[in-house]
Design a protein around this motif. Structure first.
Motif, PDB file in Angstrom:
ATOM      1  N   SER A 229       0.822  -1.208   0.000  1.00 25.45           N
ATOM      2  CA  SER A 229       0.000   0.000   0.000  1.00 25.45           C
ATOM      3  C   SER A 229       0.853   1.254   0.000  1.00 25.45           C
ATOM      4  N   ASP A 230       2.034   1.178   0.638  1.00 24.40           N
ATOM      5  CA  ASP A 230       2.914   2.326   0.791  1.00 24.40           C
ATOM      6  C   ASP A 230       4.348   1.923   0.452  1.00 24.40           C
ATOM      7  N   ILE A 231       5.080   2.822  -0.198  1.00 22.85           N
ATOM      8  CA  ILE A 231       6.524   2.672  -0.386  1.00 22.85           C
ATOM      9  C   ILE A 231       7.142   3.905   0.254  1.00 22.85           C
ATOM     10  N   LEU A 232       7.890   3.690   1.341  1.00 27.90           N
ATOM     11  CA  LEU A 232       8.342   4.840   2.130  1.00 27.90           C
ATOM     12  C   LEU A 232       9.598   4.506   2.918  1.00 27.90           C
ATOM     13  N   PRO A 233      10.332   5.525   3.374  1.00 30.05           N
ATOM     14  CA  PRO A 233      11.494   5.264   4.225  1.00 30.05           C
ATOM     15  C   PRO A 233      11.085   4.548   5.503  1.00 30.05           C
ATOM     16  N   TYR A 234      11.949   3.658   5.964  1.00 32.79           N
ATOM     17  CA  TYR A 234      11.635   2.844   7.137  1.00 32.79           C
ATOM     18  C   TYR A 234      11.300   3.714   8.354  1.00 32.79           C
ATOM     19  N   ALA A 235      12.038   4.799   8.544  1.00 32.93           N
ATOM     20  CA  ALA A 235      11.766   5.666   9.689  1.00 32.93           C
ATOM     21  C   ALA A 235      10.363   6.242   9.634  1.00 32.93           C
ATOM     22  N   ASP A 236       9.818   6.411   8.408  1.00 36.41           N
ATOM     23  CA  ASP A 236       8.473   6.959   8.281  1.00 36.41           C
ATOM     24  C   ASP A 236       7.402   5.965   8.734  1.00 36.41           C
ATOM     25  N   VAL A 237       7.730   4.669   8.707  1.00 40.40           N
ATOM     26  CA  VAL A 237       6.795   3.676   9.261  1.00 40.40           C
ATOM     27  C   VAL A 237       6.559   3.979  10.743  1.00 40.40           C
ATOM     28  N   PHE A 238       7.652   4.275  11.438  1.00 43.13           N
ATOM     29  CA  PHE A 238       7.551   4.539  12.874  1.00 43.13           C
ATOM     30  C   PHE A 238       7.061   5.954  13.153  1.00 43.13           C
ATOM     31  N   ALA A 239       7.316   6.882  12.230  1.00 47.10           N
ATOM     32  CA  ALA A 239       6.733   8.221  12.355  1.00 47.10           C
ATOM     33  C   ALA A 239       5.212   8.143  12.231  1.00 47.10           C
ATOM     34  N   THR A 240       4.735   7.252  11.368  1.00 41.80           N
ATOM     35  CA  THR A 240       3.288   7.046  11.239  1.00 41.80           C
ATOM     36  C   THR A 240       2.727   6.448  12.517  1.00 41.80           C
ATOM     37  N   TRP A 241       3.468   5.514  13.094  1.00 40.11           N
ATOM     38  CA  TRP A 241       3.069   4.939  14.388  1.00 40.11           C
ATOM     39  C   TRP A 241       2.941   6.051  15.428  1.00 40.11           C
ATOM     40  N   SER A 242       3.904   6.965  15.460  1.00 41.68           N
ATOM     41  CA  SER A 242       3.856   8.077  16.412  1.00 41.68           C
ATOM     42  C   SER A 242       2.653   8.981  16.162  1.00 41.68           C
ATOM     43  N   ALA A 243       2.380   9.257  14.889  1.00 51.86           N
ATOM     44  CA  ALA A 243       1.264  10.139  14.547  1.00 51.86           C
ATOM     45  C   ALA A 243      -0.073   9.547  14.977  1.00 51.86           C
ATOM     46  N   VAL A 244      -0.195   8.224  14.863  1.00 60.62           N
ATOM     47  CA  VAL A 244      -1.460   7.565  15.217  1.00 60.62           C
ATOM     48  C   VAL A 244      -1.596   7.389  16.731  1.00 60.62           C
ATOM     49  N   THR A 245      -0.497   7.043  17.398  1.00 58.75           N
ATOM     50  CA  THR A 245      -0.564   6.767  18.842  1.00 58.75           C
ATOM     51  C   THR A 245      -0.389   8.010  19.702  1.00 58.75           C
ATOM     52  N   GLY A 246       0.229   9.063  19.126  1.00 60.94           N
ATOM     53  CA  GLY A 246       0.552  10.244  19.917  1.00 60.94           C
ATOM     54  C   GLY A 246       1.763  10.039  20.815  1.00 60.94           C
ATOM     55  N   LYS A 247       2.522   8.974  20.573  1.00 60.96           N
ATOM     56  CA  LYS A 247       3.695   8.658  21.389  1.00 60.96           C
ATOM     57  C   LYS A 247       4.976   8.989  20.623  1.00 60.96           C
ATOM     58  N   ARG A 248       5.973   9.493  21.329  1.00 63.85           N
ATOM     59  CA  ARG A 248       7.260   9.796  20.715  1.00 63.85           C
ATOM     60  C   ARG A 248       8.022   8.501  20.425  1.00 63.85           C
ATOM     61  N   CYS A 249       8.714   8.488  19.282  1.00 65.52           N
ATOM     62  CA  CYS A 249       9.505   7.305  18.928  1.00 65.52           C
ATOM     63  C   CYS A 249      10.756   7.729  18.187  1.00 65.52           C
ATOM     64  N   GLU A 250      11.901   7.211  18.600  1.00 67.85           N
ATOM     65  CA  GLU A 250      13.168   7.452  17.933  1.00 67.85           C
ATOM     66  C   GLU A 250      13.627   6.184  17.228  1.00 67.85           C
ATOM     67  N   PHE A 251      14.039   6.337  15.968  1.00 70.97           N
ATOM     68  CA  PHE A 251      14.606   5.241  15.190  1.00 70.97           C
ATOM     69  C   PHE A 251      16.114   5.270  15.383  1.00 70.97           C
ATOM     70  N   ILE A 252      16.680   4.205  15.918  1.00 74.14           N
ATOM     71  CA  ILE A 252      18.115   4.143  16.192  1.00 74.14           C
ATOM     72  C   ILE A 252      18.735   3.020  15.376  1.00 74.14           C
ATOM     73  N   GLN A 253      19.776   3.360  14.620  1.00 72.41           N
ATOM     74  CA  GLN A 253      20.471   2.376  13.802  1.00 72.41           C
ATOM     75  C   GLN A 253      21.550   1.677  14.615  1.00 72.41           C
ATOM     76  N   CYS A 254      21.627   0.362  14.454  1.00 79.04           N
ATOM     77  CA  CYS A 254      22.705  -0.410  15.070  1.00 79.04           C
ATOM     78  C   CYS A 254      23.407  -1.221  13.988  1.00 79.04           C
ATOM     79  N   ALA A 255      24.507  -1.849  14.329  1.00 80.81           N
ATOM     80  CA  ALA A 255      25.221  -2.712  13.386  1.00 80.81           C
ATOM     81  C   ALA A 255      24.518  -4.063  13.284  1.00 80.81           C
ATOM     82  N   PRO A 256      24.564  -4.714  12.124  1.00 82.24           N
ATOM     83  CA  PRO A 256      23.961  -6.045  11.986  1.00 82.24           C
ATOM     84  C   PRO A 256      24.431  -7.034  13.048  1.00 82.24           C
ATOM     85  N   ALA A 257      25.707  -6.997  13.400  1.00 85.74           N
ATOM     86  CA  ALA A 257      26.226  -7.918  14.415  1.00 85.74           C
ATOM     87  C   ALA A 257      25.593  -7.654  15.775  1.00 85.74           C
ATOM     88  N   GLN A 258      25.352  -6.392  16.088  1.00 84.94           N
ATOM     89  CA  GLN A 258      24.674  -6.059  17.350  1.00 84.94           C
ATOM     90  C   GLN A 258      23.241  -6.587  17.334  1.00 84.94           C
TER      91      GLN A 258
END
Length: 317
Positions: A229-258
């Motif tokens: 339905s949507d093609i979008l940056p991964y961080a925008d998936v969680f920004a949409t979650w924030s917009a719907v829930t009203g909760k703050r969310c930070e997207f943090i990148q880690c290394a694959p090994a972590q």
């Protein structure tokens, strides 16, 4: 008499969506499940589905449950084999099961349409270094069906299902940070701008399958129908979650090994997909003009968007 669709994995997310939609469309539905007494199976039976069981490793049992089918919807489960067999072993098992389902379908008298859940290929999109087992083994099965079962391939549609919106109900639900006054965090092994093809599974999968069955001129032969339905940056998936829930969310990148250390072999497999998604934003590029979307099926206005999916399931976010 209404036509018969056999739905494999009918109590799972994909098969359940298809079974419910086809029952609403007036089809006879034979729902294949390993546990006919589960709540999900009983709910389908209450709606009019016939329940049956089959072993994906036993062609005879598949031929039995496919008997009389006009349409077969087939789906396998890479993830249930991952811990015991590892990434390559789970992929090989899924490949074998895809071919077992296809072989049984090819021997089913009167079959008009075979729909198999697959996905794009990391190797085709970005080279061998980006091979992703839960993607590539499905696509290899699709290629083998076209090579060795050409008659079946002419009545086969390969169904791609994008990133599940429901991932944020469970495995990838943002976690609240203690003492942060309501801040949440999600940790992923990729850049936030990594492009994802996203969909609501509960509604959209059944919608797409009903549409592609009704329009064989669009979905055959051997087309790849992308349920997104949507093609979008991964961080925008969680920004949409924030917009719907009203909760703050930070997207943090880690290394694959972590991520692997945190999530084990599941994390390693997910990281392999996200590494691919970082470098290959166009999932359909490896399959040329054979990819079909909601636009070609004429159902754009009926597809549930990511935001609509979150709003419909707000209590689960």
């Amino acid at each position: 008499m209404p036509k018969l669709v056999v739905v494999c994995g009918a109590t799972g997310q994909l098969g359940g969506s298809v079974a419910r939609k086809m029952l609403k469309e007036g089809w006879r539905v034979r729902a294949i499940t390993r546990n006919a007494t589960s709540a999900a199976a009983v709910a389908l039976a209450d709606k009019g589905a016939e329940l049956a069981t089959a072993d994906y490793d036993d062609e005879g049992s598949l031929l039995k449950v496919f008997e009389g089918a006009n349409v077969v919807f087939a789906v396998t489960n890479f993830w249930e084999h991952l811990v015991a067999l590892g990434q390559e072993g789970a992929g090989q098992r899924e490949y074998a099961q895809c071919l077992a389902l296809a072989t049984a379908a090819s021997k089913t008298v009167g079959l008009e349409h075979f729909v198999l859940h697959t996905i794009a290929s990391g190797e085709k999109l970005a080279g061998k270094a980006f091979m992703c087992p839960h993607w590539d083994y499905k696509d290899r099965a699709a290629d083998e069906i076209k090579r060795s079962l050409p008659e079946l391939a002419r009545k086969t549609t390969f169904l791609w299902v994008g990133y599940f919106a429901s991932n944020l109900f469970t495995l990838l639900k943002p976690l609240e940070i203690p003492g942060s006054y309501g801040a949440h965090v999600v940790i992923q092994p990729c850049r936030p701008e990594t492009v994802m093809w996203v969909t609501d599974v509960e509604h959209n999968v059944g919608l797409f399958v009903a549409a592609l069955i009704a329009q064989p001129a669009v979905s055959l032969p051997a087309k790849y129908v992308s349920v997104h339905s949507d093609i979008l940056p991964y961080a925008d998936v969680f920004a949409t979650w924030s917009a719907v829930t009203g909760k703050r969310c930070e997207f943090i990148q880690c290394a694959p090994a972590q991520y692997e250390r945190m999530m084990g072999v599941f994390g390693k497999e997910l990281a392999s997909q996200l590494a691919l998604n970082e470098v290959a934003p166009d999932w359909g590029r490896g399959h040329g003009g054979d990819v079909v979307t909601a636009k070609e099926l004429g159902i754009e206005g009926e597809v549930l968007s990511l935001r609509q999916s979150f709003e419909a399931n707000k209590e689960r976010l």
